[in-house]
Design an enzyme around this catalytic site. Structure first.
Site, mmCIF file in Angstrom:
data_model
loop_
_atom_site.group_PDB
_atom_site.id
_atom_site.type_symbol
_atom_site.label_atom_id
_atom_site.label_comp_id
_atom_site.label_asym_id
_atom_site.label_seq_id
_atom_site.Cartn_x
_atom_site.Cartn_y
_atom_site.Cartn_z
ATOM 1 N N SER A 40 0.872 -1.185 0.000
ATOM 2 C CA SER A 40 0.000 0.000 0.000
ATOM 3 C C SER A 40 0.903 1.228 0.000
ATOM 4 O O SER A 40 0.940 2.008 0.937
ATOM 5 C CB SER A 40 -0.949 -0.004 1.204
ATOM 6 O OG SER A 40 -0.295 0.261 2.401
ATOM 7 N N HIS A 144 -3.265 -5.752 2.294
ATOM 8 C CA HIS A 144 -2.398 -6.822 2.817
ATOM 9 C C HIS A 144 -3.070 -8.188 2.859
ATOM 10 O O HIS A 144 -2.449 -9.183 3.215
ATOM 11 C CB HIS A 144 -1.886 -6.458 4.209
ATOM 12 C CG HIS A 144 -0.966 -5.273 4.200
ATOM 13 N ND1 HIS A 144 -0.595 -4.598 5.329
ATOM 14 C CD2 HIS A 144 -0.336 -4.644 3.177
ATOM 15 C CE1 HIS A 144 0.219 -3.604 5.017
ATOM 16 N NE2 HIS A 144 0.390 -3.602 3.706
ATOM 17 N N GLU A 153 -4.859 -2.125 9.271
ATOM 18 C CA GLU A 153 -4.150 -2.716 10.419
ATOM 19 C C GLU A 153 -4.800 -2.323 11.740
ATOM 20 O O GLU A 153 -5.082 -1.149 11.975
ATOM 21 C CB GLU A 153 -2.683 -2.226 10.447
ATOM 22 C CG GLU A 153 -1.917 -2.579 9.188
ATOM 23 C CD GLU A 153 -0.576 -1.836 9.061
ATOM 24 O OE1 GLU A 153 -0.024 -1.390 10.099
ATOM 25 O OE2 GLU A 153 -0.104 -1.694 7.927
ATOM 26 N N GLU A 194 1.628 -9.177 6.767
ATOM 27 C CA GLU A 194 2.461 -8.830 7.928
ATOM 28 C C GLU A 194 2.249 -9.781 9.097
ATOM 29 O O GLU A 194 2.702 -9.513 10.213
ATOM 30 C CB GLU A 194 2.185 -7.382 8.353
ATOM 31 C CG GLU A 194 2.607 -6.375 7.286
ATOM 32 C CD GLU A 194 2.392 -4.924 7.701
ATOM 33 O OE1 GLU A 194 1.786 -4.678 8.766
ATOM 34 O OE2 GLU A 194 2.835 -4.037 6.943
ATOM 35 N N ASP A 230 -3.881 1.452 11.493
ATOM 36 C CA ASP A 230 -3.456 2.079 10.244
ATOM 37 C C ASP A 230 -4.648 1.970 9.299
ATOM 38 O O ASP A 230 -4.951 0.873 8.805
ATOM 39 C CB ASP A 230 -2.217 1.397 9.648
ATOM 40 C CG ASP A 230 -1.757 2.094 8.365
ATOM 41 O OD1 ASP A 230 -2.402 3.094 7.964
ATOM 42 O OD2 ASP A 230 -0.775 1.638 7.764
ATOM 43 N N GLU A 275 -3.047 5.956 12.106
ATOM 44 C CA GLU A 275 -2.192 6.286 10.966
ATOM 45 C C GLU A 275 -3.051 6.461 9.716
ATOM 46 O O GLU A 275 -4.000 5.705 9.503
ATOM 47 C CB GLU A 275 -1.195 5.129 10.794
ATOM 48 C CG GLU A 275 -0.219 5.260 9.650
ATOM 49 C CD GLU A 275 0.701 4.026 9.592
ATOM 50 O OE1 GLU A 275 1.017 3.452 10.649
ATOM 51 O OE2 GLU A 275 1.077 3.628 8.474
ATOM 52 N N ASP A 314 1.744 8.502 7.199
ATOM 53 C CA ASP A 314 2.612 7.547 6.491
ATOM 54 C C ASP A 314 2.609 7.936 5.010
ATOM 55 O O ASP A 314 3.515 8.624 4.532
ATOM 56 C CB ASP A 314 2.098 6.128 6.717
ATOM 57 C CG ASP A 314 2.763 5.086 5.820
ATOM 58 O OD1 ASP A 314 3.823 5.384 5.240
ATOM 59 O OD2 ASP A 314 2.222 3.964 5.683
ATOM 60 N N LYS A 339 9.960 5.277 7.185
ATOM 61 C CA LYS A 339 10.320 4.087 6.417
ATOM 62 C C LYS A 339 11.482 4.470 5.518
ATOM 63 O O LYS A 339 11.278 5.201 4.518
ATOM 64 C CB LYS A 339 9.142 3.644 5.548
ATOM 65 C CG LYS A 339 7.924 3.124 6.305
ATOM 66 C CD LYS A 339 6.731 3.007 5.360
ATOM 67 C CE LYS A 339 5.601 2.166 5.952
ATOM 68 N NZ LYS A 339 4.375 2.231 5.104
ATOM 69 N N HIS A 367 8.493 -1.028 9.525
ATOM 70 C CA HIS A 367 8.723 -2.041 8.487
ATOM 71 C C HIS A 367 7.847 -1.754 7.265
ATOM 72 O O HIS A 367 7.062 -0.815 7.271
ATOM 73 C CB HIS A 367 8.403 -3.434 9.042
ATOM 74 C CG HIS A 367 6.943 -3.643 9.402
ATOM 75 N ND1 HIS A 367 6.404 -4.872 9.662
ATOM 76 C CD2 HIS A 367 5.900 -2.754 9.541
ATOM 77 C CE1 HIS A 367 5.113 -4.753 9.942
ATOM 78 N NE2 HIS A 367 4.794 -3.479 9.879
ATOM 79 N N LYS A 390 6.964 0.177 14.516
ATOM 80 C CA LYS A 390 5.879 -0.670 14.012
ATOM 81 C C LYS A 390 6.507 -1.752 13.161
ATOM 82 O O LYS A 390 7.005 -1.478 12.074
ATOM 83 C CB LYS A 390 4.907 0.183 13.191
ATOM 84 C CG LYS A 390 3.697 -0.595 12.682
ATOM 85 C CD LYS A 390 2.699 0.299 11.967
ATOM 86 C CE LYS A 390 2.928 0.329 10.475
ATOM 87 N NZ LYS A 390 1.739 0.712 9.691
HETATM 88 P P1 PGA Z 1 3.049 -1.191 3.031
HETATM 89 O O1 PGA Z 1 2.078 -1.025 4.272
HETATM 90 O O2 PGA Z 1 4.386 -1.591 3.527
HETATM 91 O O3 PGA Z 1 2.350 -2.268 2.250
HETATM 92 O O4 PGA Z 1 3.045 0.135 2.324
HETATM 93 C C1 PGA Z 1 2.479 -0.620 5.529
HETATM 94 C C2 PGA Z 1 1.804 0.639 5.919
HETATM 95 O O5 PGA Z 1 0.937 1.161 5.196
HETATM 96 O O6 PGA Z 1 2.135 1.156 6.985
HETATM 97 ZN ZN ZN Z 2 0.611 2.900 6.679
#
Ligand code: PGA
Ligand code: ZN
Length: 413
Positions: A40, A144, A153, A194, A230, A275, A314, A339, A367, A390
């Protein structure tokens, strides 16, 4: 001095190829790191290229500029060379996957030369003594997992845990308790990318189950556990109709309704973390929500590092200081997801964390849904004194980071 940079394709946790880098130095230093990969992904992230192409391009443009030229321990120099070798804003030439793998491998080689653990090399001796609170994904869907929750999430947040070890085990307990509760209800479930449970239930049922699981584990362990989300709202936003589409529930919400809905959820479930509650272009919506709820929890006597509800960007910020500046200007959030592969180098990730901290934003080192055994982010979180990390709750590529956190705490205390 860097004497060699080796690049190869390895497997990630989804079975896709990703880039791994080895950095070798004159004095015998060695570092190895691999790029993670999102599903995503945010619209404004640095560009991940197909690994074969990213490796070829990095070999052609970056490796010769590093070998014999840069010191592995000089992270800013290494990362500046990667940027110059690429020549674009978004690493679309050598690929953010090649860039981040080399950047992180250089950091590890630099630590190796010094004989210091990576978190100490990154954070220095005055980094502080706090450990990040791990946010553990226990139920999820979105991009996911197919046919699961609309919200991506549901994250267990053991905010009152006395140690990182207690926190990590609490999240695993919540994950296991969710499985028990699903079984009691006769709901079968596989896992998403995940490692979170991905049952075919609506979000409302997921809230009930996670709330119950968190309460049960909280009673067992005797410290405060809350939970968060999230939403990954950019994935459910339809720009044509300007609505958020909750497909499994068959509900459509316009931006005002979305803000109301999230504010109600924060209130009802005492959420500590939300998030991407809104689309990645909606700074104003983010600001309105943060204004309404960003202090929630602050006065409620919660005794932990999490003394307010975090509204975290994010896809909104993509670890990018330019986008974070824009957010700070309008009060779009009070925390940022970090990230390294969204931006391409550790230096950029560091700068984002520093800018966030200066402006009262909490950093959440994260992650990706596609991961490897690489545990660099555990060291990044500790080294920068990030209040949260996270990185899942269970599953080998997730426990690689969680177990590394436990080891770091064990070594440091
Ligand atoms: P992604 O999802 O690693 O698939 O982008 C994680 C997130 O959105 O935090
Ligand atoms: Zn996210």
């Amino acid at each position: 001095l860097i004497t060699d940079v080796r690049l190869r394709r390895i497997l990630d946790s989804r079975g896709n190829p990703t880039v791994e880098a080895d950095v070798l130095t004159e004095s015998g230093g060695f570092g190895r790191a691999a790029a993670p990969s999102g599903a995503s992904t945010g619209e404004y992230e640095a560009i991940e290229r197909p690994p074969t192409e990213a490796i070829a391009a990095a070999r052609e443009h970056a490796v010769s500029r590093l070998v014999g030229e840069a010191y592995a321990g000089n992270q800013r120099e290494v990362d500046a060379i990667l940027r110059a070798a690429d020549g674009t804003d978004d690493f679309s030439k050598i690929g953010a996957n090649s860039a981040v793998a080399i950047s992180m491998a250089a950091a590890k080689a630099g630590a190796d030369v010094l004989g210091a653990p990576l978190f100490q090399h990154l954070g220095g001796t005055f980094r502080g003594e706090n450990f990040p609170i791990p946010l553990g994904n226990v139920v999820g869907g979105g991009e996911h997992a197919a046919d699961a929750t609309d919200i991506q999430e549901f994250l267990s947040a053991p905010v009152g845990a006395p140690s990182v070890e207690d926190a990590v085990f609490a999240n695993a307990d919540v994950h296991a308790t969710v499985a028990d509760l699903l079984e009691e209800r006769g709901v079968p479930s596989g896992k998403g990318d995940e490692g979170a449970w991905a049952p075919s239930i609506d979000d409302e049922t997921a809230f009930e189950i996670v709330d119950e699981a968190v309460s049960q584990v909280e009673a067992e362990v005797g410290f405060e556990i809350r939970f968060g989300l999230d939403v990954a709202a950019a994935e459910m936003y339809d720009a044509d109709s300007e609505t958020y589409e909750y497909e499994s529930a068959g509900i459509s919400r316009d931006p005002d309704e979305q803000i109301d809905y999230i504010a109600e959820l924060i209130d009802e479930y005492d959420l500590v973390y939300v998030e991407d509650p809104l689309d990645e272009n909606d700074y104003d919506g983010f600001a309105e929500l943060t204004d309404r709820v960003g202090d929630a929890g602050a006065a409620s006597g919660h005794d932990s590092r999490a003394d307010r509800t975090l509204i975290c960007g994010d896809d909104l910020f993509v670890t990018n200081t330019v986008r974070l500046e824009e957010g700070i200007d309008v009060g779009a959030a009070n925390s940022i997801l970090i990230k390294p592969n969204q931006i391409g180098t550790l230096t950029d990730a560091f700068d984002a964390i520093e800018l966030a901290t200066e402006n009262g934003y909490d950093s959440v080192v994260s992650h990706r849904s596609g991961e490897t055994e690489d545990a660099t982010i555990a060291h990044l979180a500790v080294g920068t004194d990030a209040p949260f990390i996270k990185t899942g709750a269970v599953g080998g590529e997730r426990t690689a980071k969680l177990n590394e956190l436990i080891r770091i705490a064990d070594d440091a205390t």
